[in-house]
Design a protein around this motif. Structure first.
Motif, PDB file in Angstrom:
ATOM      1  N   HIS A 115     -50.645 -19.349 -32.620  1.00  0.00           N
ATOM      2  CA  HIS A 115     -51.600 -18.440 -31.993  1.00  0.00           C
ATOM      3  C   HIS A 115     -51.453 -18.518 -30.486  1.00  0.00           C
ATOM      4  CE1 HIS A 115     -53.527 -22.383 -32.136  1.00  0.00           C
ATOM      5  NE2 HIS A 115     -54.098 -22.040 -31.014  1.00  0.00           N
TER       6      HIS A 115
ATOM      7  N   HIS B 255     -56.434 -19.597 -22.057  1.00  0.00           N
ATOM      8  CA  HIS B 255     -56.993 -20.635 -21.201  1.00  0.00           C
ATOM      9  C   HIS B 255     -58.381 -20.312 -20.706  1.00  0.00           C
ATOM     10  CE1 HIS B 255     -53.828 -23.597 -20.747  1.00  0.00           C
ATOM     11  NE2 HIS B 255     -53.053 -22.600 -21.088  1.00  0.00           N
TER      12      HIS B 255
ATOM     13  N   HIS C  33     -52.526 -19.132 -26.846  1.00  0.00           N
ATOM     14  CA  HIS C  33     -53.514 -20.055 -26.309  1.00  0.00           C
ATOM     15  C   HIS C  33     -54.189 -19.439 -25.115  1.00  0.00           C
ATOM     16  CE1 HIS C  33     -55.313 -24.004 -25.939  1.00  0.00           C
ATOM     17  NE2 HIS C  33     -55.282 -23.776 -24.647  1.00  0.00           N
TER      18      HIS C  33
ATOM     19  N   MET D 100     -45.444 -22.748 -25.215  1.00  0.00           N
ATOM     20  CA  MET D 100     -45.473 -23.741 -26.293  1.00  0.00           C
ATOM     21  C   MET D 100     -45.278 -23.093 -27.651  1.00  0.00           C
ATOM     22  SD  MET D 100     -48.748 -25.702 -24.819  1.00  0.00           S
ATOM     23  CE  MET D 100     -49.481 -24.113 -24.575  1.00  0.00           C
ATOM     24  N   THR D 101     -44.819 -23.877 -28.594  1.00  0.00           N
ATOM     25  CA  THR D 101     -44.772 -23.386 -29.984  1.00  0.00           C
ATOM     26  C   THR D 101     -46.190 -23.342 -30.521  1.00  0.00           C
ATOM     27  OG1 THR D 101     -44.574 -25.639 -30.792  1.00  0.00           O
ATOM     28  CG2 THR D 101     -42.536 -24.449 -30.382  1.00  0.00           C
TER      29      THR D 101
ATOM     30  N   SER E 138     -60.052 -24.495 -18.636  1.00  0.00           N
ATOM     31  CA  SER E 138     -59.484 -25.655 -19.305  1.00  0.00           C
ATOM     32  C   SER E 138     -58.462 -26.275 -18.357  1.00  0.00           C
ATOM     33  CB  SER E 138     -58.836 -25.254 -20.611  1.00  0.00           C
ATOM     34  OG  SER E 138     -57.820 -24.335 -20.376  1.00  0.00           O
ATOM     35  N   LYS E 139     -58.172 -27.542 -18.593  1.00  0.00           N
ATOM     36  CA  LYS E 139     -57.285 -28.274 -17.693  1.00  0.00           C
ATOM     37  C   LYS E 139     -56.120 -28.818 -18.509  1.00  0.00           C
ATOM     38  CE  LYS E 139     -57.379 -32.763 -15.486  1.00  0.00           C
ATOM     39  NZ  LYS E 139     -58.203 -33.845 -14.952  1.00  0.00           N
ATOM     40  N   VAL E 140     -54.950 -28.763 -17.919  1.00  0.00           N
ATOM     41  CA  VAL E 140     -53.768 -29.325 -18.573  1.00  0.00           C
ATOM     42  C   VAL E 140     -53.367 -30.569 -17.823  1.00  0.00           C
ATOM     43  CG1 VAL E 140     -51.367 -28.951 -19.198  1.00  0.00           C
ATOM     44  CG2 VAL E 140     -52.993 -27.057 -19.329  1.00  0.00           C
ATOM     45  N   LEU E 141     -53.274 -31.656 -18.518  1.00  0.00           N
ATOM     46  CA  LEU E 141     -52.887 -32.924 -17.913  1.00  0.00           C
ATOM     47  C   LEU E 141     -51.486 -33.287 -18.382  1.00  0.00           C
ATOM     48  CD1 LEU E 141     -53.910 -35.451 -16.320  1.00  0.00           C
ATOM     49  CD2 LEU E 141     -54.478 -36.421 -18.531  1.00  0.00           C
ATOM     50  N   THR E 142     -50.582 -33.394 -17.455  1.00  0.00           N
ATOM     51  CA  THR E 142     -49.212 -33.764 -17.820  1.00  0.00           C
ATOM     52  C   THR E 142     -49.124 -35.260 -18.023  1.00  0.00           C
ATOM     53  OG1 THR E 142     -48.321 -31.918 -16.548  1.00  0.00           O
ATOM     54  CG2 THR E 142     -46.811 -33.719 -17.054  1.00  0.00           C
ATOM     55  N   LEU E 143     -48.525 -35.663 -19.129  1.00  0.00           N
ATOM     56  CA  LEU E 143     -48.479 -37.081 -19.456  1.00  0.00           C
ATOM     57  C   LEU E 143     -47.048 -37.626 -19.429  1.00  0.00           C
ATOM     58  CD1 LEU E 143     -50.954 -38.740 -20.071  1.00  0.00           C
ATOM     59  CD2 LEU E 143     -50.448 -38.589 -22.481  1.00  0.00           C
ATOM     60  N   GLU E 144     -46.136 -36.951 -20.130  1.00  0.00           N
ATOM     61  CA  GLU E 144     -44.731 -37.388 -20.243  1.00  0.00           C
ATOM     62  C   GLU E 144     -44.654 -38.858 -20.650  1.00  0.00           C
ATOM     63  OE1 GLU E 144     -42.276 -35.417 -20.311  1.00  0.00           O
ATOM     64  OE2 GLU E 144     -43.226 -33.621 -19.540  1.00  0.00           O
TER      65      GLU E 144
ATOM     66  N   SER F 231     -49.486 -24.134 -18.737  1.00  0.00           N
ATOM     67  CA  SER F 231     -48.199 -23.738 -19.304  1.00  0.00           C
ATOM     68  C   SER F 231     -48.464 -22.900 -20.539  1.00  0.00           C
ATOM     69  CB  SER F 231     -47.363 -24.969 -19.652  1.00  0.00           C
ATOM     70  OG  SER F 231     -48.073 -25.812 -20.520  1.00  0.00           O
TER      71      SER F 231
END
Lengths: 123, 247
Positions: free
Chosen positions: B21, B25, B23, B17-18, B33-39, B14
């Motif tokens: 700088h 990837h 980002h 984001m605020t 890099s990996k993004v892990l959704t947590l919620e 994603s």
């Protein structure tokens, strides 16, 4: 300080999850801070490094998304953004509202960097 | 698959984001890099313990009140009078929190209730873990009403669920009628608001009507008690309110 407790709670959760992942170092923690959560986003950002320092996620940056308060007005049936902190419908003025969002602080996601590079403290 | 966060799902990137700088990837070889959704709610850990506290209290027939106010609003005195009034009628327990000393616990002793002090030292609020550790003793003492006198603080305690059934917000007339506007979170979450030190009104410019109006703006429909623990004025209504939880 209040935000420090919150920052420590975030760090504890992320360290626990990251330990199960083996996906490299945590680089970014994405957090939603609701307008009604009672937490000041700037203060939270300021203290996060103190909370994360010396842990497995030391050096990770905190990205905060501010979530506005949204309510459903039970009088005019509209979903609106109230003028915080007054929980009244800005459309019809009714105070018979139900809070839909803005109360919570949520860790949305964690971004891991590729392995190697930055030095980390191990747990 | 990890049962904590469901990491068997495909990673997603994603960029919305605020942050100051961009980002990137692509960190170069090796790998992305990996993004892990947590919620996951930030206070999920505390909330889980709190939920367990509430279940324990329900199982043992204990109603739990979390009393929150600024320091010096009169929580301890109102509890002294409450324990005296309920002695022999409703078994009570009190867990009282301060940074240091057991002065409040000592004030509350000898009134027929089980009383315990928690010294938080650094923490400006009680947390669910504090209460969790003491609940078995509260149940063993046969309490039907547990009063948690939180650390004097109008900010942080509002965010930390202790497993109570109700929050009570106390406001003394010396604090100014606009306090609810300035500290809205606790007043919006409390089940009832208790105005204290009403005997001091003749010496103050406190506007009761304005106070009620401001409370109504933050929390429409919340019940407001007007009390003086010192003179006893308005206390009968407070005791009646408490009685209903054990009848």
């Amino acid at each position: 300080m209040h935000e420090l407790s919150i920052a420590q709670a975030i760090v504890d959760e992320v360290v626990a999850v990251a330990a199960l992942q083996r996906s490299g170092d945590v680089e970014v923690v994405n957090v939603d801070v609701g307008a009604l959560s009672g937490v000041e986003p700037d203060a939270l950002g300021m203290v996060f490094p103190f909370a994360s320092g010396g842990t497995a996620i030391a050096g990770a940056s905190l990205k905060i998304r501010k979530v506005p308060a949204r309510v459903r007005c039970n009088s005019c049936r509209k979903k609106v953004r109230p003028d915080f902190p007054f929980l009244v419908c800005p459309t019809c003025g009714s105070d018979n509202v139900q809070v839909l969002s803005g109360r919570d602080m949520v860790i949305r996601s964690i971004e891991f960097g590729s392995n190697g590079g930055r030095q980390r403290h191990s747990k | 698959m990890c049962k904590t966060c469901g990491c068997g799902r495909p990673a997603k990137h994603s960029h919305g984001m605020t942050g100051s700088h961009a980002h990137d990837h692509d960190h170069g070889a090796p790998g992305h890099s990996k993004v892990l959704t947590l919620e996951r709610k930030v206070l999920a850990g505390n909330d889980a313990i709190a939920a367990g506290n509430r279940r324990f209290a329900d199982k043992h027939g204990i109603t739990v009140l979390n009393m929150i106010s600024a320091p010096g609003s009169g929580k301890t005195l109102i509890l002294e009078r409450t324990l005296e009034a309920l002695k022999g009628r409703i078994p009570c327990a009190v867990i009282t929190g301060d940074l240091e000393t057991d002065r409040d616990a000592r004030r509350l002793q000898n009134r027929g209730a089980w009383v315990k002090q928690i010294e938080t030292h650094q923490s400006c609020h009680l947390s669910a873990a504090h209460i969790h550790d003491l609940l078995p003793a509260v149940a063993k003492a046969g309490a039907r009403l547990l009063f948690i006198e939180n650390v004097g603080n109008l900010v942080c305690p509002a965010a930390f669920d202790l497993g109570e059934h109700f929050k009570v917000a106390l406001l003394s007339v010396t604090e100014g009628e606009d306090k609810p506007l300035k500290y809205p979170t606790i007043f919006s979450l409390a089940a009832v608001v208790v105005l204290t030190k009403m005997d001091l009104l003749p010496h103050l410019d406190f506007d009761i009507a304005k106070a009620r109006q401001y409370i109504r703006k933050i929390h429409p429909g919340v019940f407001v008690f007007e009390t003086s623990a010192r003179t006893g004025s308005g206390m009968a209504a407070w005791f009646d309110y408490l009685n209903q939880f054990t009848s």
